[in-house]
Design a protein around this motif. Structure first.
Motif, short mmCIF file in Angstrom:
data_model
loop_
_atom_site.label_atom_id
_atom_site.label_comp_id
_atom_site.label_asym_id
_atom_site.label_seq_id
_atom_site.Cartn_x
_atom_site.Cartn_y
_atom_site.Cartn_z
N ALA A 238 37.44 23.45 37.85
CA ALA A 238 36.92 23.88 39.15
C ALA A 238 37.94 23.59 40.23
O ALA A 238 38.67 22.61 40.17
N ARG A 239 37.96 24.44 41.24
CA ARG A 239 38.97 24.34 42.29
C ARG A 239 38.66 23.21 43.26
O ARG A 239 37.56 23.16 43.83
N LEU A 240 39.61 22.33 43.47
CA LEU A 240 39.47 21.31 44.50
C LEU A 240 39.32 21.98 45.86
O LEU A 240 39.98 22.98 46.16
N GLY A 241 38.44 21.43 46.69
CA GLY A 241 38.22 21.98 48.02
C GLY A 241 37.26 23.15 48.08
O GLY A 241 37.01 23.67 49.16
N ASP A 242 36.71 23.56 46.96
CA ASP A 242 35.81 24.72 46.90
C ASP A 242 34.52 24.27 46.22
O ASP A 242 34.43 24.24 44.99
N GLY A 243 33.52 23.92 47.03
CA GLY A 243 32.28 23.39 46.48
C GLY A 243 31.57 24.35 45.54
O GLY A 243 31.02 23.92 44.53
N MET A 244 31.59 25.64 45.86
CA MET A 244 30.92 26.60 44.97
C MET A 244 31.62 26.68 43.63
O MET A 244 30.97 26.95 42.62
N SER A 245 32.92 26.44 43.59
CA SER A 245 33.61 26.42 42.31
C SER A 245 33.18 25.20 41.50
O SER A 245 33.00 25.28 40.28
N THR A 246 33.01 24.05 42.17
CA THR A 246 32.47 22.88 41.48
C THR A 246 31.15 23.23 40.83
O THR A 246 30.91 22.94 39.65
N TYR A 247 30.26 23.87 41.59
CA TYR A 247 28.92 24.17 41.10
C TYR A 247 28.93 25.24 40.01
O TYR A 247 28.26 25.09 38.98
N ARG A 248 29.68 26.29 40.22
CA ARG A 248 29.64 27.43 39.29
C ARG A 248 30.53 27.23 38.06
O ARG A 248 30.19 27.68 36.96
N ASP A 249 31.69 26.61 38.26
CA ASP A 249 32.70 26.56 37.21
C ASP A 249 32.86 25.19 36.57
O ASP A 249 33.42 25.07 35.48
N GLY A 250 32.44 24.14 37.28
CA GLY A 250 32.75 22.78 36.85
C GLY A 250 32.04 22.35 35.58
O GLY A 250 30.90 22.72 35.33
N THR A 251 32.75 21.52 34.83
CA THR A 251 32.21 20.89 33.63
C THR A 251 32.26 19.38 33.83
O THR A 251 33.30 18.83 34.22
N ILE A 252 31.17 18.69 33.57
CA ILE A 252 31.09 17.26 33.83
C ILE A 252 32.09 16.49 32.97
O ILE A 252 32.16 16.67 31.75
#
Length: 272
Positions: free
Chosen positions: A227-241
């Motif tokens: 997920a892209r740093l600085g992009d909250g929606m990328s954290t939510y949509r793309d991020g893996t814990i």
């Protein structure tokens, strides 16, 4: 390609074709990729806005990196999908290009993904972007309603948290090191998901997890490679814990879980 009292839309085969006539008024639709190098060439003459092609994006996003160069200067800029145009032909880019990426100033003007380049160019000619301060661009979005009035709120940084977030789960896009934990403590959310920042030496990118656990705040991090740093929606949509504190693990969050699923568990965690 078009002219109004505000300026003109100029189709150009290359970003190197801009000159003094374009300063401050014209939208340049170029058949150059919209990386940092073409952005530097274009900004020598400070046009009103710029469209280029995405170059297939490329490693580290180099094909579209100029979008953020322009955004830092509050200049609207957008990329068209390279597969919709003939490279080196600015007129073709204007007529046939389809927008694949747009920066925040361009979106302020009404530009959207999938839009024809000629429509995007006119929007950028006829509209001005907002001029927010550094703390004015939060991209705050509600993505889920939980029990007892709690919500999952996505925003780009934990520093954009508000007093109302003491009952919410915040999904943000900064690291979870020592300074990140300090900001989390200040906001005091019900729960959080941030980035591990690439972990860093001694796993310093997740050093905030035990700190927040002691504070009674359930939280987790996503792998910065997902997920892209600085992009909250990328954290939510793309991020893996990638890691979680004990409170988050106890409510069902697991390493490898999609961030949006983890956020669901956190917002539904029983208040203590």
């Amino acid at each position: 390609m078009a002219r109004t009292a505000r300026g003109a839309i100029m189709a150009m085969d290359s970003a190197a074709d801009l000159d003094e006539r374009n300063r401050g008024a014209d939208v340049a639709v170029t058949a150059s990729y919209i990386g940092v190098l073409p952005a530097r060439l274009a900004m020598e003459y400070a046009p009103r806005a710029v469209i280029g092609f995405d170059g297939g994006v490329g490693p580290e996003g180099v094909g579209i990196a100029g979008l953020w160069y322009y955004e830092a200067l509050n200049v609207p800029a957008a990329a068209v999908d390279v597969m919709t145009i003939i490279l080196g032909d600015g007129i073709d880019a204007y007529h046939n290009g389809r927008i694949s990426f747009a920066n925040r100033p361009a979106r302020d003007c009404g530009v959207d993904i999938g839009m024809p380049a000629h429509e995007a160019a006119m929007l950028m000619l006829e509209n001005d972007p907002a001029t927010p301060g550094a703390y004015g661009v939060t991209n705050r979005t509600i993505v889920e309603d939980g029990p007892d009035g709690r919500k999952v709120i996505v925003t780009d940084s934990i520093v954009f948290g508000t007093d109302e977030d003491r009952r919410n789960v915040l999904v943000t896009a900064g690291h979870t090191g020592r300074s990140g934990a300090r900001h989390i403590e200040t906001v005091g959310p019900f729960g959080f998901i941030c980035s591990d920042g690439g972990m860093g030496r001694n796993n310093s990118g997740i050093a905030g997890l035990p700190i927040t656990n002691e504070l009674g705040i359930a939280g987790a991090t996503v792998d910065a490679r997902t997920a892209r740093l600085g992009d909250g929606m990328s954290t939510y949509r793309d991020g893996t814990i990638s890691a979680a504190n004990d409170l988050a693990l106890a409510c069902g969050v697991t390493v490898g879980m999609p961030a949006r699923e983890a956020a669901h568990y956190l917002v539904n965690r029983k208040a203590v």
